[in-house]
Design a protein around this motif. Sequence first.
Motif, PDB file in Angstrom:
ATOM      1  N   MET A 219     -14.838   9.815   7.900  1.00 23.61           N
ATOM      2  CA  MET A 219     -13.621   8.999   7.915  1.00 23.61           C
ATOM      3  C   MET A 219     -13.032   8.844   6.508  1.00 23.61           C
ATOM      4  O   MET A 219     -11.819   8.737   6.339  1.00 23.61           O
ATOM      5  N   GLN A 220     -13.897   8.851   5.497  1.00 24.66           N
ATOM      6  CA  GLN A 220     -13.399   8.775   4.113  1.00 24.66           C
ATOM      7  C   GLN A 220     -12.486   9.955   3.823  1.00 24.66           C
ATOM      8  O   GLN A 220     -11.405   9.805   3.253  1.00 24.66           O
ATOM      9  N   ILE A 221     -12.925  11.139   4.239  1.00 22.58           N
ATOM     10  CA  ILE A 221     -12.141  12.347   4.006  1.00 22.58           C
ATOM     11  C   ILE A 221     -10.835  12.289   4.800  1.00 22.58           C
ATOM     12  O   ILE A 221      -9.753  12.575   4.292  1.00 22.58           O
ATOM     13  N   GLU A 222     -10.948  11.851   6.075  1.00 23.77           N
ATOM     14  CA  GLU A 222      -9.779  11.706   6.937  1.00 23.77           C
ATOM     15  C   GLU A 222      -8.744  10.752   6.344  1.00 23.77           C
ATOM     16  O   GLU A 222      -7.550  11.043   6.310  1.00 23.77           O
ATOM     17  N   LEU A 223      -9.250   9.618   5.896  1.00 21.15           N
ATOM     18  CA  LEU A 223      -8.365   8.583   5.367  1.00 21.15           C
ATOM     19  C   LEU A 223      -7.592   9.075   4.165  1.00 21.15           C
ATOM     20  O   LEU A 223      -6.395   8.875   4.037  1.00 21.15           O
ATOM     21  N   LYS A 224      -8.310   9.760   3.300  1.00 20.32           N
ATOM     22  CA  LYS A 224      -7.702  10.284   2.078  1.00 20.32           C
ATOM     23  C   LYS A 224      -6.616  11.313   2.450  1.00 20.32           C
ATOM     24  O   LYS A 224      -5.518  11.302   1.900  1.00 20.32           O
ATOM     25  N   ARG A 225      -6.942  12.172   3.405  1.00 19.94           N
ATOM     26  CA  ARG A 225      -5.981  13.186   3.860  1.00 19.94           C
ATOM     27  C   ARG A 225      -4.735  12.505   4.440  1.00 19.94           C
ATOM     28  O   ARG A 225      -3.606  12.841   4.102  1.00 19.94           O
ATOM     29  N   MET A 226      -4.983  11.513   5.292  1.00 18.65           N
ATOM     30  CA  MET A 226      -3.879  10.778   5.907  1.00 18.65           C
ATOM     31  C   MET A 226      -2.976  10.141   4.874  1.00 18.65           C
ATOM     32  O   MET A 226      -1.761  10.211   4.962  1.00 18.65           O
ATOM     33  N   GLN A 227      -3.598   9.515   3.897  1.00 22.51           N
ATOM     34  CA  GLN A 227      -2.820   8.805   2.882  1.00 22.51           C
ATOM     35  C   GLN A 227      -1.913   9.766   2.132  1.00 22.51           C
ATOM     36  O   GLN A 227      -0.759   9.485   1.860  1.00 22.51           O
ATOM     37  N   ARG A 228      -2.441  10.981   1.828  1.00 16.65           N
ATOM     38  CA  ARG A 228      -1.631  11.993   1.146  1.00 16.65           C
ATOM     39  C   ARG A 228      -0.478  12.433   2.040  1.00 16.65           C
ATOM     40  O   ARG A 228       0.650  12.566   1.595  1.00 16.65           O
ATOM     41  N   GLU A 229      -0.810  12.655   3.329  1.00 18.27           N
ATOM     42  CA  GLU A 229       0.204  13.157   4.257  1.00 18.27           C
ATOM     43  C   GLU A 229       1.338  12.175   4.465  1.00 18.27           C
ATOM     44  O   GLU A 229       2.507  12.554   4.444  1.00 18.27           O
ATOM     45  N   VAL A 230       1.012  10.902   4.668  1.00 20.50           N
ATOM     46  CA  VAL A 230       2.062   9.943   4.993  1.00 20.50           C
ATOM     47  C   VAL A 230       2.721   9.367   3.749  1.00 20.50           C
ATOM     48  O   VAL A 230       3.805   8.810   3.823  1.00 20.50           O
ATOM     49  N   GLY A 231       2.063   9.523   2.582  1.00 22.49           N
ATOM     50  CA  GLY A 231       2.667   9.040   1.344  1.00 22.49           C
ATOM     51  C   GLY A 231       2.891   7.540   1.312  1.00 22.49           C
ATOM     52  O   GLY A 231       3.883   7.052   0.813  1.00 22.49           O
ATOM     53  N   ILE A 232       1.944   6.799   1.880  1.00 22.80           N
ATOM     54  CA  ILE A 232       2.020   5.337   1.883  1.00 22.80           C
ATOM     55  C   ILE A 232       1.070   4.821   0.794  1.00 22.80           C
ATOM     56  O   ILE A 232       0.046   5.435   0.540  1.00 22.80           O
ATOM     57  N   THR A 233       1.431   3.716   0.162  1.00 26.00           N
ATOM     58  CA  THR A 233       0.505   3.075  -0.781  1.00 26.00           C
ATOM     59  C   THR A 233      -0.643   2.455   0.007  1.00 26.00           C
ATOM     60  O   THR A 233      -0.408   1.700   0.937  1.00 26.00           O
ATOM     61  N   PHE A 234      -1.860   2.820  -0.354  1.00 23.22           N
ATOM     62  CA  PHE A 234      -3.030   2.223   0.303  1.00 23.22           C
ATOM     63  C   PHE A 234      -3.713   1.275  -0.675  1.00 23.22           C
ATOM     64  O   PHE A 234      -3.993   1.650  -1.807  1.00 23.22           O
ATOM     65  N   ILE A 235      -3.977   0.064  -0.209  1.00 23.02           N
ATOM     66  CA  ILE A 235      -4.824  -0.850  -0.988  1.00 23.02           C
ATOM     67  C   ILE A 235      -6.082  -1.052  -0.159  1.00 23.02           C
ATOM     68  O   ILE A 235      -6.024  -1.512   0.984  1.00 23.02           O
ATOM     69  N   TYR A 236      -7.187  -0.649  -0.738  1.00 21.90           N
ATOM     70  CA  TYR A 236      -8.398  -0.426   0.034  1.00 21.90           C
ATOM     71  C   TYR A 236      -9.524  -1.294  -0.520  1.00 21.90           C
ATOM     72  O   TYR A 236      -9.853  -1.202  -1.706  1.00 21.90           O
TER      73      TYR A 236
END
Length: 375
Positions: free
Chosen positions: A191-208
């Motif tokens: 899920m860490q890898i997925e999340l990182k990929r998603m964040q790049r794809e959608v270009g949203i600021t993530f505060i984690y």
Amino acid sequence: MNTQTQRQGGATLEAGGPGTPAVSLHGITKTFGTNTVVQPLDLSIGENEFFSILGPSGCGKTTLMRMITGFETPTGGVVRLGGQDVTRVPTRNRDLNMLFQSYALFPHLTVFENVAFELRVRKTPKAEAERRATEALELVKLGHLAERKPDMLSGGQRQRVALARAVVSNPKVVLLDEPLGALDQQLRKEMQIELKRMQREVGITFIYVTHDQEEALTMSDRIAVMSEGVVQQIDTPTAIYNQPGTRFVAGFIGSCNLIDVTAPAGAAGDRVSVEVAGVGPVEGVLAADGDRAMPGTLLLRPERLALTRDGSGIPARLETMTFLGEEWHYTLRAGESVWKVSVSSLDAERELAGVAEGAELRLSWRPEDARIVTR
Ligand SMILES: Nc1ncnc2c1ncn2[C@@H]1O[C@H](COP(=O)(O)OP(=O)(O)OP(=O)(O)O)[C@@H](O)[C@H]1O
Ligand SMILES: [Mg+2]
């Protein structure tokens, strides 16, 4: 910089101009009764940044997140989103979404309906809501399970639904509070890898938010390390690891030798000699400017220490040696302190073959790898 920012540029430089942080906090603080759980804090988080808040349980991570979302009113300070003061703006009018530490899906709704729920509430036209929910489900690779109910999903799949729900309305900022906490190690890694990929794809600021240091190091653009309501350091993962600014950060992230010394006055980067009890003078560099001698800590990562049979270096007696496959971990006593050293198995074979517990060895390091901090 995205088109949104470009469009806003010029006329409204103050709020939302180019280079405006997605989130900025100015002197934000939170007190419950007499207990200050977030000390006054300034912080800027960039557009599309993956920003982590890392710290032990109870240090104030969730409270900080809740002040950004508006679920909690700060005792003092200002919260800005895209340059605009939202300190008194209710959560529903902030362009963000939060995925809670303990999230819940609606059990009577399908996966698809769960994801589309918020869009319905926001009265998004039906066709657009369906398109967006479909896209969000594709993003988390759950398109094929759209018609299932949550109780027919695995833990990881449920987690993905919650993620899809957090990004479906395409907010500027998504806050994720320990989103992977309930998952087993293997799933967590995936899920860490997925999340990182998603964040790049959608270009949203993530505060984690996480209390897992490895997770923060592998996923983040920058990390804020917190302890007892105080942000100790904000930096890139490599800087946090290689140039820790405080004893707490060095000890919390990875393994580190923390040796009590007296730090002399000097400028950051100065090469100085400090006295280690029972050992004598050793060399290191000052992590920060100081105008007088202060109690300090010599920080040395175990992998930055060289262990040899003889030569220069401080004398140390080998107390334990542990084989971990890729490397060996040694503990040694030098003066009044116990030192941790890790050596790659290849180097151990070359340099330390036949060495046994009780051996008298030598410890050395490059002065620039020994940082002296006063906090
Ligand atoms: N509503 C509240 N009233 C009083 N004290 C609170 C409240 N919410 C949080 N606290 C206290 O504030 C401190 C920080 O809590 P917070 O939930 O922010 O920690 P955390 O870093 O998220 O911890 P964890 O990793 O366990 O989730 C704790 O000591 C907590 O007991
Ligand atoms: Mg929390």
